[in-house]
Motif scaffolding. Structure first.
Motif, mmCIF file in Angstrom:
data_model
loop_
_atom_site.group_PDB
_atom_site.id
_atom_site.type_symbol
_atom_site.label_atom_id
_atom_site.label_comp_id
_atom_site.label_asym_id
_atom_site.label_seq_id
_atom_site.Cartn_x
_atom_site.Cartn_y
_atom_site.Cartn_z
ATOM 1 N N LEU A 179 0.822 -1.208 0.000
ATOM 2 C CA LEU A 179 0.000 0.000 0.000
ATOM 3 C C LEU A 179 0.859 1.261 0.000
ATOM 4 C CD1 LEU A 179 -2.997 -0.841 2.286
ATOM 5 C CD2 LEU A 179 -2.875 -0.784 -0.179
ATOM 6 N N PHE A 219 1.673 1.717 -3.363
ATOM 7 C CA PHE A 219 0.477 2.184 -4.070
ATOM 8 C C PHE A 219 0.303 3.695 -3.893
ATOM 9 C CE2 PHE A 219 -4.147 2.982 -3.585
ATOM 10 C CZ PHE A 219 -4.513 2.800 -4.904
ATOM 11 N N SER A 253 0.464 6.407 -6.822
ATOM 12 C CA SER A 253 -0.614 7.372 -7.063
ATOM 13 C C SER A 253 -0.067 8.792 -7.061
ATOM 14 C CB SER A 253 -1.684 7.271 -5.977
ATOM 15 O OG SER A 253 -2.149 5.974 -5.856
ATOM 16 N N GLN A 270 0.642 11.851 -10.471
ATOM 17 C CA GLN A 270 0.177 13.234 -10.537
ATOM 18 C C GLN A 270 1.329 14.225 -10.626
ATOM 19 O OE1 GLN A 270 -2.900 13.599 -10.934
ATOM 20 N NE2 GLN A 270 -3.810 11.743 -10.105
ATOM 21 N N PHE A 288 -5.239 18.049 -12.377
ATOM 22 C CA PHE A 288 -6.220 17.356 -11.539
ATOM 23 C C PHE A 288 -5.866 17.418 -10.062
ATOM 24 C CE2 PHE A 288 -7.084 14.564 -15.362
ATOM 25 C CZ PHE A 288 -8.256 15.234 -15.656
ATOM 26 N N LYS A 298 -9.999 18.048 -9.312
ATOM 27 C CA LYS A 298 -10.974 17.080 -8.808
ATOM 28 C C LYS A 298 -10.336 15.930 -8.042
ATOM 29 C CE LYS A 298 -11.510 14.799 -13.319
ATOM 30 N NZ LYS A 298 -12.462 14.332 -14.319
ATOM 31 N N GLU A 299 -9.004 15.735 -8.193
ATOM 32 C CA GLU A 299 -8.345 14.662 -7.454
ATOM 33 C C GLU A 299 -7.659 15.166 -6.182
ATOM 34 O OE1 GLU A 299 -7.960 11.211 -8.072
ATOM 35 O OE2 GLU A 299 -9.692 11.604 -9.337
ATOM 36 N N PHE A 322 -8.950 13.826 -2.746
ATOM 37 C CA PHE A 322 -8.757 12.390 -2.633
ATOM 38 C C PHE A 322 -7.288 12.059 -2.405
ATOM 39 C CE2 PHE A 322 -8.531 8.156 -4.792
ATOM 40 C CZ PHE A 322 -9.102 7.476 -3.746
ATOM 41 N N LYS A 373 -5.647 10.041 0.672
ATOM 42 C CA LYS A 373 -4.808 8.864 0.461
ATOM 43 C C LYS A 373 -3.495 8.986 1.212
ATOM 44 C CE LYS A 373 -5.406 6.740 -4.097
ATOM 45 N NZ LYS A 373 -4.965 6.860 -5.501
ATOM 46 N N PRO A 382 -6.314 -1.880 3.340
ATOM 47 C CA PRO A 382 -6.684 -1.764 1.921
ATOM 48 C C PRO A 382 -8.152 -1.440 1.715
ATOM 49 C CG PRO A 382 -5.456 -3.786 2.298
ATOM 50 C CD PRO A 382 -5.538 -3.086 3.587
ATOM 51 N N PHE A 387 -8.746 2.055 1.922
ATOM 52 C CA PHE A 387 -8.435 2.770 0.686
ATOM 53 C C PHE A 387 -9.592 2.690 -0.299
ATOM 54 C CE2 PHE A 387 -3.980 2.806 1.926
ATOM 55 C CZ PHE A 387 -3.599 4.037 1.438
ATOM 56 N N LEU A 388 -10.250 1.504 -0.333
ATOM 57 C CA LEU A 388 -11.345 1.326 -1.288
ATOM 58 C C LEU A 388 -12.519 2.232 -0.965
ATOM 59 C CD1 LEU A 388 -11.437 -2.495 -2.001
ATOM 60 C CD2 LEU A 388 -10.855 -0.657 -3.555
ATOM 61 N N ARG A 446 -12.552 6.831 -1.300
ATOM 62 C CA ARG A 446 -13.099 7.707 -2.333
ATOM 63 C C ARG A 446 -14.538 8.095 -1.989
ATOM 64 N NH1 ARG A 446 -11.721 9.050 -7.779
ATOM 65 N NH2 ARG A 446 -9.773 7.926 -7.691
ATOM 66 N N GLY A 477 -8.555 11.774 -13.594
ATOM 67 C CA GLY A 477 -7.464 11.358 -12.723
ATOM 68 C C GLY A 477 -7.584 9.967 -12.155
ATOM 69 N N GLN A 492 -5.535 5.378 -14.782
ATOM 70 C CA GLN A 492 -4.089 5.566 -14.828
ATOM 71 C C GLN A 492 -3.457 4.666 -15.877
ATOM 72 O OE1 GLN A 492 -3.556 4.024 -10.978
ATOM 73 N NE2 GLN A 492 -4.738 5.633 -9.987
ATOM 74 N N ASP A 517 -7.792 2.680 -9.239
ATOM 75 C CA ASP A 517 -7.352 2.278 -7.899
ATOM 76 C C ASP A 517 -7.796 0.868 -7.543
ATOM 77 O OD1 ASP A 517 -6.139 4.629 -7.650
ATOM 78 O OD2 ASP A 517 -7.434 5.459 -6.107
ATOM 79 N N LEU A 536 -5.213 -2.160 -6.543
ATOM 80 C CA LEU A 536 -5.253 -2.889 -5.274
ATOM 81 C C LEU A 536 -5.492 -4.376 -5.516
ATOM 82 C CD1 LEU A 536 -7.219 -0.367 -3.050
ATOM 83 C CD2 LEU A 536 -4.824 -0.986 -2.880
ATOM 84 N N LEU A 589 -2.288 -5.928 -6.482
ATOM 85 C CA LEU A 589 -1.389 -6.136 -5.344
ATOM 86 C C LEU A 589 -1.818 -7.363 -4.539
ATOM 87 C CD1 LEU A 589 -0.668 -2.532 -4.042
ATOM 88 C CD2 LEU A 589 0.887 -4.077 -5.191
#
Lengths: 495, 495
Positions: free
Chosen positions: A315, A318, A322, A326, A401, A407-408, A411, A415, A449, A452-453, A456, B23, B26, B102, B106, B109
């Protein structure tokens, strides 16, 4: 892709140049990726002696950790930082020498081989701090590396079709040559001085070693100080390529180097689980009357530790991935913060070893969890600060972004702040509660994890609520204004 | 770059698509490179238990090697091949699902984490061959991997903007979906069958495991047989993308996977030299009266072994790199040969361990050198056969320079045949001479880079001599013709 540096050669020109030059000359991408992999391995490898230090369960962890800190962790950090400096010089070198041929490929492999020896010399220095021999070996290693790299530069400038084409076309080739030689020879010179002083006065020679790590930072700071405070500008030839020299390290190589560190940390975990957790055939026969599944139950806690640690590394990779998606350009400060983050990532095998060893309610369970939390916290907080550093120059470093208002943005913020928050929270828990089992700790690691899901969704809900509150506040103020207007209007009428 | 597959999306379109999608979506390059690194680590890691098997100097190597061969090397090879099959399925999967978000990152992974467990299950199977538990764990691992990959496919086809854009635009989406599902579920189904049969009849279940490795090859052979001998063609939807399904694995990912294997082998060497060769502080004080340099002389032979092995790995990588620079497309056969070459590359840490352990004129010195030679020979001869396989379809697989008659052809030939020749020669020497020290062997290894440097000159001289001889022969035949003409002309005159 509009954010790319305009100075990089376009693939088309690149291929055409190679086509014109013939088969002996080669593009260097794969060589550099392989070198990056080796650099990251060499940088991270010294965590293994740290992680493999045997600590007895009846011993108090606090004291033995202090002893660890004194030598092995110092060796690890020193190796990591010095190898990173060598890597940065390597990146600079191959930004100037862009194409390679067989001679350069072999010279580069020789250079890599000398670099693989650096961790060993550090172990010698740490084990025998009072003998100049370790320092002597270290400095002869760096001198060999320096000589090979100087040969690469001279060869490149002799066969100038290998150079970056902007240097090729420049009138100030000699300037670039001395500039890159200066960067390359900085480390070897300092370590040579360190070796000489090791015969007279030890502390001074260790100071020189420290200087190797700090020097790039120091020179950058003085330049910044001069230009900002005193208003002096460095005298550089007025040339299109000049800005290239001031450019930071290429983002691609920073990514490959980071990937290498994450992958080697994962390797060390895999090695550990594969070598140490297969039960002995005779033990299974005698103790568990041949039932393998029961024998494996004994290793249950270390499987859990393995999964927890692997999830954490995955992670953190990850999040890094991510973030760098950007990022359009990595500044010096961002690269530095990335290096610091990676140094703590490299410490994760130690955290794994401790938590899997002190699983069963032993004396040191809490300490093991605390050390893990601290390692994860620093690894993730430095990632977070890369993001903060990028936001300061968001127009040139970030995709639209991810910029403030993009818009990101929210988020990405969420993260990056998840791991620092969770590790800090667990650390605080360990201080409050006297008993917190490693099992709970590893289960927490495995649950993240899913956090993380749903992140958003949470961020979206949060933003909606924020908007709602803002609009409420706005409508309330509108109402107030209307009321004011309503209050005023009669007065207006009255007046 | 004219040799690239025309089906690959151009970078420009790619970036534009990402720009339109926002965004959350990816590009997958970095994720795939990281996965490749992990795959290569997992594939190679089982050589470590082989290399770390303690062999006593007084024991005869022949017998203990036989015991090694029986279990640990079998585990290593089986792991290597099965992980390579899993890697190939992963490559296929992400040729269809081209972009990630995302959730997919994940999921990938999680998939990688399950794959890291495969080597462990193999160790269990090898240590306890009579218990079904190891097989059961292996098959549950593969089933988990299969389930995750099926979820990735279903998710990808649900969010069809993530797919390869030729599949997106195709009318036969369902066909592609079932095609890729078939490839992914092949392994898990076979291992599930193996697990079921393990309760009844063991040999059959091991046969199923073998089938996992051979199946892709087998299906390819039957297809080839059908189309060539029987003249039957498979029924595929007439579509532009159809050829894509028949396409081999992408060359980039083959390269990254190979680089990973070479890098992990180098790592294992570095780990070994850093952990085992630092002398103990007390021993140095007592035995060498504090002289570190003298204490290190004891390790001299293992330093030499380290340098020799590192040079060998570096140069084998260099040959691989040179070869793949000239390759434009890697066919199935070439990929298979590459896998076999890598399996022997993975065996090099064992060779290093043996030659560094049996250095001092011990009983097994010759055997250790012979095993090293055999490993190096097979690693390099399979590299050579990649080249031969490429030459059979040189128009589509090789750059013009490397094709027969191209200016790099002879040099590439010489480069690739150097290691097979040298290792074969040394092996023959060991059979003839009863005494050949490891020191000489390692010095030979270290000298070889210089052979590569002068190789180009040798090839040029060789070609010149060949030309000279040819021209001599031609001029001689010219002279003969002239003589004939001279002989004839009087006759002509006479006639």
């Amino acid at each position: 892709g509009g954010g790319r540096a305009p100075l990089a050669p376009t693939p088309y020109n690149y291929d055409r140049r190679l086509g014109e030059l013939g088969g002996g000359t080669q593009a260097s991408q794969r060589l550099l990726a392989y070198s990056d992999a080796l650099f990251s391995i060499i940088a991270t490898v010294m965590i293994l002696p740290v992680a493999h230090t045997k600590i007895h369960s009846d011993e108090k962890l606090g004291e033995s950790v202090q002893q660890l800190l004194a030598t092995k962790i110092a060796v690890y950090l020193m190796t990591f930082l010095i190898v990173t400096v060598a890597w940065a010089a390597h990146v600079r070198l191959f930004q100037v020498v862009e194409l390679i041929d067989d001679v350069l490929a072999l010279a580069n492999l020789a250079c890599m081989m000398s670099i693989t020896f650096l961790p060993y010399t550090f172990s010698l220095m740490a084990s025998f701090p009072n003998q100049p021999f370790g320092l002597f070996m270290f400095s002869s290693c760096t001198v060999i590396i320096g000589v090979i790299q100087v040969m690469i530069v001279l060869y490149g400038f002799r066969h100038s079709y290998l150079l970056n084409h902007q240097i090729q076309e420049s009138e100030n080739k000699a300037f670039y040559k001395y500039h890159i030689l200066k960067i390359i020879l900085r480390g070897p010179t300092l370590s040579f001085l360190a070796a000489i002083f090791s015969f007279f006065f030890f502390p001074l020679s260790y100071m020189f070693l420290g200087l190797i790590v700090i020097f790039p930072l120091l020179s950058h700071l003085t330049k910044w100080f001069r230009s900002r405070i005193l208003g002096q500008e460095e005298e550089l030839p007025v040339d299109y390529f000049t800005s290239y020299l001031k450019e930071p390290l290429s983002k691609e190589r920073v990514e490959t180097f980071s990937d290498g560190v994450y992958a080697i940390v994962a390797t060390l975990l895999i090695l550990d689980i594969c070598e140490d957790n297969v039960p002995d055939n005779n033990v299974v026969k005698e103790k568990y009357s041949g039932h393998l599944a029961e024998a494996l139950r004994e290793f249950g806690s270390s499987f859990l530790a393995y999964f927890g640690s692997f999830v954490t590394i995955g992670l953190l990779w990850f999040v890094h991935h991510s973030l760098f998606l950007q990022v359009t350009k990595a500044t010096r400060l961002m690269t530095l913060l990335n290096t610091l983050s990676l140094a703590f990532i490299g410490g994760l095998p130690l955290a794994y070893q401790l938590t899997s060893e002190f699983a069963e309610k032993s004396y040191n369970e809490i300490e093991a969890i605390q050390i893990s939390c601290v390692t994860i916290f620093f690894a993730s907080i430095f990632q977070f600060s890369i993001w903060i550093a990028a936001l300061f120059h968001e127009v040139e470093t970030l995709h639209p972004f991810a910029r403030y208002g993009g818009k990101e943005h929210a988020f990405m913020f969420a993260k990056l702040s998840l791991y620092p928050c969770v590790s800090l929270a667990v650390f605080c828990l360990t201080c409050v509660m006297s008993e917190l089992s490693t099992t709970i700790f590893h289960l927490t690691q495995i649950i993240i994890p899913f956090a993380f899901l749903v992140l958003r969704i949470f961020v979206r809900i949060g933003l909606m609520m924020l908007n709602y509150i803002m609009s409420l506040a706005r409508s309330k103020s509108n109402v107030l204004e209307e009321e004011e207007a309503a209050c005023l209007s009669p007065a207006d009428v009255l007046s």
